[in-house]
Design a protein around this motif. Structure first.
Motif, PDB file in Angstrom:
ATOM      1  N   LYS A 185      51.300  77.134  31.132  1.00 51.12           N
ATOM      2  CA  LYS A 185      50.600  77.262  32.413  1.00 51.12           C
ATOM      3  C   LYS A 185      49.560  76.144  32.563  1.00 51.12           C
ATOM      4  O   LYS A 185      49.423  75.551  33.640  1.00 51.12           O
ATOM      5  N   TYR A 186      48.857  75.838  31.495  1.00 51.42           N
ATOM      6  CA  TYR A 186      47.855  74.777  31.513  1.00 51.42           C
ATOM      7  C   TYR A 186      48.530  73.424  31.770  1.00 51.42           C
ATOM      8  O   TYR A 186      48.040  72.611  32.561  1.00 51.42           O
ATOM      9  N   LEU A 187      49.663  73.192  31.143  1.00 55.69           N
ATOM     10  CA  LEU A 187      50.411  71.961  31.346  1.00 55.69           C
ATOM     11  C   LEU A 187      50.849  71.831  32.809  1.00 55.69           C
ATOM     12  O   LEU A 187      50.761  70.754  33.409  1.00 55.69           O
ATOM     13  N   PHE A 188      51.303  72.929  33.391  1.00 51.85           N
ATOM     14  CA  PHE A 188      51.694  72.922  34.804  1.00 51.85           C
ATOM     15  C   PHE A 188      50.508  72.528  35.685  1.00 51.85           C
ATOM     16  O   PHE A 188      50.637  71.726  36.610  1.00 51.85           O
ATOM     17  N   LEU A 189      49.332  73.102  35.395  1.00 46.89           N
ATOM     18  CA  LEU A 189      48.135  72.764  36.174  1.00 46.89           C
ATOM     19  C   LEU A 189      47.765  71.291  36.017  1.00 46.89           C
ATOM     20  O   LEU A 189      47.394  70.625  36.992  1.00 46.89           O
ATOM     21  N   LEU A 190      47.857  70.771  34.807  1.00 46.18           N
ATOM     22  CA  LEU A 190      47.561  69.354  34.586  1.00 46.18           C
ATOM     23  C   LEU A 190      48.541  68.451  35.333  1.00 46.18           C
ATOM     24  O   LEU A 190      48.150  67.444  35.925  1.00 46.18           O
ATOM     25  N   ARG A 191      49.815  68.818  35.317  1.00 45.77           N
ATOM     26  CA  ARG A 191      50.816  68.025  36.050  1.00 45.77           C
ATOM     27  C   ARG A 191      50.555  68.080  37.552  1.00 45.77           C
ATOM     28  O   ARG A 191      50.710  67.072  38.254  1.00 45.77           O
ATOM     29  N   SER A 192      50.155  69.240  38.036  1.00 43.16           N
ATOM     30  CA  SER A 192      49.831  69.372  39.465  1.00 43.16           C
ATOM     31  C   SER A 192      48.624  68.514  39.812  1.00 43.16           C
ATOM     32  O   SER A 192      48.602  67.833  40.851  1.00 43.16           O
ATOM     33  N   GLN A 193      47.625  68.521  38.947  1.00 43.04           N
ATOM     34  CA  GLN A 193      46.437  67.710  39.178  1.00 43.04           C
ATOM     35  C   GLN A 193      46.792  66.221  39.146  1.00 43.04           C
ATOM     36  O   GLN A 193      46.321  65.445  39.978  1.00 43.04           O
ATOM     37  N   LYS A 194      47.625  65.835  38.230  1.00 38.18           N
ATOM     38  CA  LYS A 194      48.063  64.439  38.135  1.00 38.18           C
ATOM     39  C   LYS A 194      48.771  64.021  39.424  1.00 38.18           C
ATOM     40  O   LYS A 194      48.498  62.946  39.978  1.00 38.18           O
ATOM     41  N   LEU A 195      49.667  64.857  39.905  1.00 37.81           N
ATOM     42  CA  LEU A 195      50.390  64.559  41.145  1.00 37.81           C
ATOM     43  C   LEU A 195      49.419  64.422  42.316  1.00 37.81           C
ATOM     44  O   LEU A 195      49.513  63.481  43.120  1.00 37.81           O
ATOM     45  N   TYR A 196      48.465  65.332  42.400  1.00 39.34           N
ATOM     46  CA  TYR A 196      47.461  65.276  43.467  1.00 39.34           C
ATOM     47  C   TYR A 196      46.676  63.969  43.385  1.00 39.34           C
ATOM     48  O   TYR A 196      46.466  63.286  44.395  1.00 39.34           O
ATOM     49  N   LEU A 197      46.227  63.607  42.198  1.00 38.84           N
ATOM     50  CA  LEU A 197      45.437  62.384  42.032  1.00 38.84           C
ATOM     51  C   LEU A 197      46.260  61.140  42.365  1.00 38.84           C
ATOM     52  O   LEU A 197      45.754  60.200  42.990  1.00 38.84           O
ATOM     53  N   LEU A 198      47.518  61.134  41.989  1.00 38.08           N
ATOM     54  CA  LEU A 198      48.378  59.998  42.334  1.00 38.08           C
ATOM     55  C   LEU A 198      48.552  59.873  43.846  1.00 38.08           C
ATOM     56  O   LEU A 198      48.553  58.770  44.394  1.00 38.08           O
ATOM     57  N   GLN A 199      48.684  61.004  44.513  1.00 39.33           N
ATOM     58  CA  GLN A 199      48.819  60.980  45.970  1.00 39.33           C
ATOM     59  C   GLN A 199      47.544  60.469  46.640  1.00 39.33           C
ATOM     60  O   GLN A 199      47.599  59.740  47.620  1.00 39.33           O
ATOM     61  N   GLN A 200      46.396  60.852  46.102  1.00 40.62           N
ATOM     62  CA  GLN A 200      45.113  60.430  46.677  1.00 40.62           C
ATOM     63  C   GLN A 200      44.852  58.958  46.405  1.00 40.62           C
ATOM     64  O   GLN A 200      44.139  58.293  47.177  1.00 40.62           O
TER      65      GLN A 200
END
Length: 163
Positions: free
Chosen positions: A145-160
Motif C-alpha cells: 500500500k505504501y509503495l502504491f502511494l509513493l508511485r501515485s505521488q511520483k506520477l503526480y509530481l511528474l505531471q506537475q
C-alpha cells in the motif's frame, strides 16, 4: 458462495454477473461453516493447482458440489491454510494429481487428497507459525500500500513538473 483464487470464498454475485445457485437448484450443494476449507480445482496464475481457502463467514454458506469441501480436526486451521499456500502442497498435487482433457483444471482423487502427508508440529507451534506468517503477510500488505502511494505521488509530481 464461490471460491476465488484472489479473493477467497465470496458470494457468487461478486464473481458472476448473476446468481447461479438459488433455492430451486441447490439440493446437491454443500453447506459450509466457519473454518471449513474449500478446494477449487480450477488453475489460475495465483493458484497453479487450484485455490484452497478457508471460509471465514459468520453464517453458513452454500457452495457448489464442483468444489471439494472439508473440515479439519486436530490441526490449527490457520496453520493448515498456510500449508495450502506452500510449495509443499503444489508439489504434492503435481506428483499425485491426474491429467485430463481440461487444461484449466487439476484432478486429484479424494482418497489421494486426504492421504497427503503433513508434518505436524505441536498445536502451540502450529499456532505460533501461523501467527508469525500472518504478521509477515500483514507487513507485506502494508508495504505494498505504501509503495502504491509513493508511485501515485511520483506520477503526480511528474505531471506537475511539465505543466
Amino acid at each position: 458462495m464461490s471460491n476465488s483464487a484472489n479473493q477467497g470464498i465470496i458470494p457468487q454475485n461478486e464473481v458472476f454477473d448473476r446468481e447461479i445457485a438459488n433455492e430451486n437448484n441447490t439440493s446437491n450443494y454443500f453447506v459450509i461453516s466457519q473454518n471449513d476449507f474449500v478446494y477449487n480445482p480450477r488453475k489460475s496464475v495465483t493458484a497453479p493447482y487450484g485455490p484452497i481457502n478457508r471460509y471465514n463467514g459468520e453464517t453458513n454458506g452454500v457452495i457448489s458440489p464442483l468444489y471439494l469441501c472439508f473440515r479439519c480436526y486436530g490441526i490449527d486451521v490457520e496453520y493448515l491454510g498456510w500449508y495450502f499456500k506452500s510449495d509443499s502442497w503444489h508439489k504434492y498435487v503435481y506428483q499425485n494429481g491426474d491429467t485430463g482433457v481440461r487444461h484449466d483444471r487439476v484432478s486429484i482423487k479424494d482418497e489421494i487428497f486426504f492421504s497427503m502427508p503433513l508434518y505436524l508440529h505441536s498445536t502451540e507451534e502450529q499456532m505460533e507459525i501461523a501467527k508469525r506468517l500472518n504478521k509477515i503477510e500483514s507487513f507485506v500488505s502494508q508495504e505494498e500500500k505504501y509503495l502504491f502511494l509513493l508511485r501515485s505521488q511520483k506520477l503526480y509530481l511528474l505531471q506537475q513538473m511539465f505543466i
